[in-house]
Design a protein around this motif. Structure first.
Motif, mmCIF file in Angstrom:
data_model
loop_
_atom_site.group_PDB
_atom_site.id
_atom_site.type_symbol
_atom_site.label_atom_id
_atom_site.label_comp_id
_atom_site.label_asym_id
_atom_site.label_seq_id
_atom_site.Cartn_x
_atom_site.Cartn_y
_atom_site.Cartn_z
ATOM 1 N N GLU A 125 -2.898 1.168 10.993
ATOM 2 C CA GLU A 125 -1.460 1.422 11.080
ATOM 3 C C GLU A 125 -0.919 1.935 9.748
ATOM 4 O O GLU A 125 -0.051 2.820 9.717
ATOM 5 C CB GLU A 125 -0.734 0.136 11.492
ATOM 6 C CG GLU A 125 -1.086 -0.318 12.911
ATOM 7 C CD GLU A 125 -0.619 -1.726 13.203
ATOM 8 O OE1 GLU A 125 -0.145 -2.403 12.271
ATOM 9 O OE2 GLU A 125 -0.728 -2.155 14.365
ATOM 10 N N LEU A 126 -1.437 1.395 8.643
ATOM 11 C CA LEU A 126 -1.036 1.883 7.313
ATOM 12 C C LEU A 126 -1.430 3.348 7.137
ATOM 13 O O LEU A 126 -0.685 4.147 6.556
ATOM 14 C CB LEU A 126 -1.705 1.034 6.220
ATOM 15 C CG LEU A 126 -1.153 -0.383 6.023
ATOM 16 C CD1 LEU A 126 -2.069 -1.183 5.094
ATOM 17 C CD2 LEU A 126 0.258 -0.336 5.449
ATOM 18 N N THR A 127 -2.605 3.701 7.660
ATOM 19 C CA THR A 127 -3.076 5.092 7.561
ATOM 20 C C THR A 127 -2.117 6.032 8.277
ATOM 21 O O THR A 127 -1.778 7.107 7.766
ATOM 22 C CB THR A 127 -4.488 5.213 8.166
ATOM 23 O OG1 THR A 127 -5.372 4.355 7.432
ATOM 24 C CG2 THR A 127 -4.995 6.646 8.098
ATOM 25 N N LYS A 128 -1.666 5.623 9.466
ATOM 26 C CA LYS A 128 -0.722 6.448 10.220
ATOM 27 C C LYS A 128 0.572 6.646 9.435
ATOM 28 O O LYS A 128 1.152 7.742 9.415
ATOM 29 C CB LYS A 128 -0.432 5.789 11.573
ATOM 30 C CG LYS A 128 0.413 6.650 12.496
ATOM 31 C CD LYS A 128 0.607 5.970 13.843
ATOM 32 C CE LYS A 128 1.447 6.841 14.772
ATOM 33 N NZ LYS A 128 1.657 6.182 16.090
ATOM 34 N N MET A 129 1.016 5.570 8.777
ATOM 35 C CA MET A 129 2.242 5.667 7.959
ATOM 36 C C MET A 129 2.041 6.622 6.791
ATOM 37 O O MET A 129 2.922 7.428 6.471
ATOM 38 C CB MET A 129 2.631 4.267 7.437
ATOM 39 C CG MET A 129 3.057 3.287 8.496
ATOM 40 S SD MET A 129 3.425 1.666 7.763
ATOM 41 C CE MET A 129 3.505 0.630 9.216
ATOM 42 N N VAL A 173 0.821 -1.207 0.000
ATOM 43 C CA VAL A 173 0.000 0.000 0.000
ATOM 44 C C VAL A 173 0.861 1.265 0.000
ATOM 45 O O VAL A 173 0.642 2.190 -0.790
ATOM 46 C CB VAL A 173 -0.954 0.009 1.218
ATOM 47 C CG1 VAL A 173 -1.637 1.372 1.355
ATOM 48 C CG2 VAL A 173 -2.002 -1.092 1.075
ATOM 49 N N ILE A 174 1.862 1.320 0.895
ATOM 50 C CA ILE A 174 2.706 2.508 1.026
ATOM 51 C C ILE A 174 3.425 2.816 -0.288
ATOM 52 O O ILE A 174 3.453 3.966 -0.748
ATOM 53 C CB ILE A 174 3.728 2.328 2.164
ATOM 54 C CG1 ILE A 174 3.017 2.070 3.501
ATOM 55 C CG2 ILE A 174 4.634 3.550 2.267
ATOM 56 C CD1 ILE A 174 2.127 3.194 3.951
ATOM 57 N N GLU A 175 3.966 1.781 -0.898
ATOM 58 C CA GLU A 175 4.688 1.972 -2.170
ATOM 59 C C GLU A 175 3.761 2.519 -3.244
ATOM 60 O O GLU A 175 4.129 3.409 -4.019
ATOM 61 C CB GLU A 175 5.289 0.635 -2.626
ATOM 62 C CG GLU A 175 6.174 0.769 -3.857
ATOM 63 C CD GLU A 175 6.789 -0.553 -4.274
ATOM 64 O OE1 GLU A 175 7.364 -0.596 -5.390
ATOM 65 O OE2 GLU A 175 6.699 -1.535 -3.508
ATOM 66 N N SER A 176 2.535 2.023 -3.304
ATOM 67 C CA SER A 176 1.583 2.486 -4.307
ATOM 68 C C SER A 176 1.193 3.941 -4.070
ATOM 69 O O SER A 176 1.036 4.719 -5.018
ATOM 70 C CB SER A 176 0.337 1.594 -4.278
ATOM 71 O OG SER A 176 -0.550 1.941 -5.305
#
Length: 512
Positions: free
Chosen positions: A452-456, A427-430
């Protein structure tokens, strides 16, 4: 005479004085506790005195004390005593032995100590039980949350595709089939919701959302709905509503509706002939609160007297016949909600004659009822305010059914490009390499969870990452969950299972 002199300095009534010579022979005794003859060896009273002759010969005055000594008289009666030896350097003065009977004193302290020990042990047992119950409760709630999430993913597919199918060209027969599927899916969704409701109530995580609403309008809607349902069963549905109850109420409308619907549904379900009466009366009004009595009476099968105490327990189903099947959660939820609103609920019943549920609660209301109004603003037409022809949306979701449902719904709109990612690590890479207008984020993503992904994402040094709308796709809606999502940077929540209308409403709401 010498012993009387000593006794004058002591006030304890259960004290014996004995004088002995250097050989340990009794010179004088007042026999208060142990009868002993003059000239008798002191060790005849108890073996305790054997071997103490070294204390009897002293070159200086000594005062020696022994505490908590167990002695026994000729009748086998036991004493717990403190014993003092007073020896004198003056050989003319005999050794004085003072025996204090503190049996009651020591018994009391032994009981206190035992009580304390038992209290400590009981406290430890209680602590272990509480720990066990907490672990059991945590396991149950975790299981319910996980299981309901896994159920809601396929249910999302069923619900969403029913909405899509209803917009296609179908024969009347096919439309009927879709309605059956949709009705079954809605029923399953409600049962899952009931399980979660009970779980929330039991752990104290269910929160009330108070709002201003037209209470009279709610009652009219219930009257219309259940008059129709009662008529279908050839029953009479009678409503006795006190118009003195304020028109506008400040309360959790959804929960009040849920309480009343559960009780009326129950009454209709267990009544085969006669009528169901729904009554609501106002008592006193005080400090912007009105106290009301609510009763739902039926002429149904009734409840056995020995079962009245258990009907509010979770998963209790008194009548297991296919005709009256259910989850056994309705009354448990009702009781939990009524008590959460600081109200009281009771039940009266006679087997074969009917049942009456009674509720007493306080409801807040605005003082100026005449000046109160509800502004019903019409929803803004979604497409009239779009600033782009096409919006780019990222869907982070591992369930294939949920992916297909979102894809089909958004594709029908013709306003979206959709990227789908099934693993949290990608997700982060995209997000770094693509510019999205909105992100739909499943909370339980493989690898890293959606919150947690949202926070990142919010911490990335990339333009738009601070403001891009991120909508949670989840079945976990405890108040603590909602607070965590918000704290992590999530914009809004879409509850699973969602249908076409719910998804599109949320998506258009947050698009610029």
């Amino acid at each position: 005479m010498m012993l009387e002199t000593y006794r004058g300095t002591y006030f304890h009534p259960r004290t014996q004085f004995i004088t002995i010579d250097t050989s340990g022979n009794v010179l004088e005794s007042d026999d208060v506790l142990f009868p002993v003859k003059k000239g008798e060896d002191i060790s005849n009273i108890s073996a305790f005195f054997e071997g103490l002759s070294t204390y009897f010969e002293a070159e200086e005055d000594n005062d020696i004390k022994f505490t908590c000594v167990h002695l026994e008289d000729q009748n086998k009666h036991e004493y717990t005593c403190d014993i003092e030896f007073k020896t004198f350097a003056d050989a003319a003065k005999p050794t004085l032995i003072i025996i204090h009977d503190f049996s009651d004193h020591y018994k009391y302290y032994q009981e206190v100590a035992q009580s304390r020990n038992e209290s400590v042990i009981n406290s430890q047992i209680l602590e272990l039980k509480n720990k066990y119950l907490k672990e059991k409760e945590d396991f149950k709630n975790t299981f319910i949350a996980n299981f309901s999430h896994e159920l809601r993913n396929p249910l999302t597919g069923v619900t969403a595709f029913c909405s899509v199918l209803q917009k296609t060209d179908m024969t009347l027969e096919q439309q009927d089939y879709v309605e059956v599927i949709k009705s079954s899916a809605d029923h399953l969704k409600n049962m899952i919701g009931d399980i979660l409701e009970v779980s929330k109530i039991e752990v104290g995580k269910l929160m009330l959302n108070e709002e201003l609403f037209n209470f009279h309008e709610l009652i009219e809607m219930l009257e219309f709905t259940y008059s129709v349902k009662a008529k279908q069963k050839s029953l009479e549905f009678e409503v006795d509503f006190d118009k003195k109850i304020p028109k506008y109420i400040e309360a959790d409308k959804t929960r009040i509706k849920q309480i009343l619907e559960n009780l009326i549904e129950n009454a209709l379900k267990f009544t085969t002939s006669g009528k169901v009466t729904f009554a609501m009366h106002a008592n006193q009004k005080r400090a912007r609160k009105v106290n009301i009595d609510i009763s739902i009476k039926d002429t149904g099968i009734g409840i056995p007297a020995d079962k009245l105490e258990v009907i509010f327990h979770s998963f209790t189903q008194l009548n297991n016949s296919q005709k009256f099947k259910g989850t056994g959660l309705g009354l448990s939820i009702v009781k939990g909600l009524v008590e959460l609103m600081e109200g009281k609920i009771s039940v009266e019943s006679e087997e074969g004659k009917g049942t009456a549920f009674k509720i007493n609660m306080n409801l807040k209301y605005p003082i100026n009822q005449e000046q109160t109004s509800l502004d019903k603003k019409s929803e803004i037409e979604k497409k009239n305010f779009l600033s782009k022809e096409k919006y780019s949306i990222l869907l982070a979701e591992d369930s294939e059914l949920a992916q297909m449902a979102v894809l089909k719904i958004l594709a029908q709109e013709g306003n979206f490009f959709l990227d789908i990612i099934t693993n949290g690590e990608d997700v982060i890479e995209s997000v770094i390499h693509n510019e999205y207008d909105l992100i739909l984020m499943d909370i339980r993503m493989p690898g890293t969870h959606g919150d947690e992904l949202t926070k990142m994402i919010r911490s990335l040094p990339v333009e738009n990452c601070k403001t891009i709308p991120i909508l949670a796709l989840t079945a976990n809606l405890y108040d603590t969950d909602k607070k965590r999502y918000k704290k992590m940077g999530m914009t809004d929540i879409i509850e699973k299972p969602f249908d076409e209308s719910t998804l599109l409403k949320k998506v258009y709401k947050h698009l610029k």
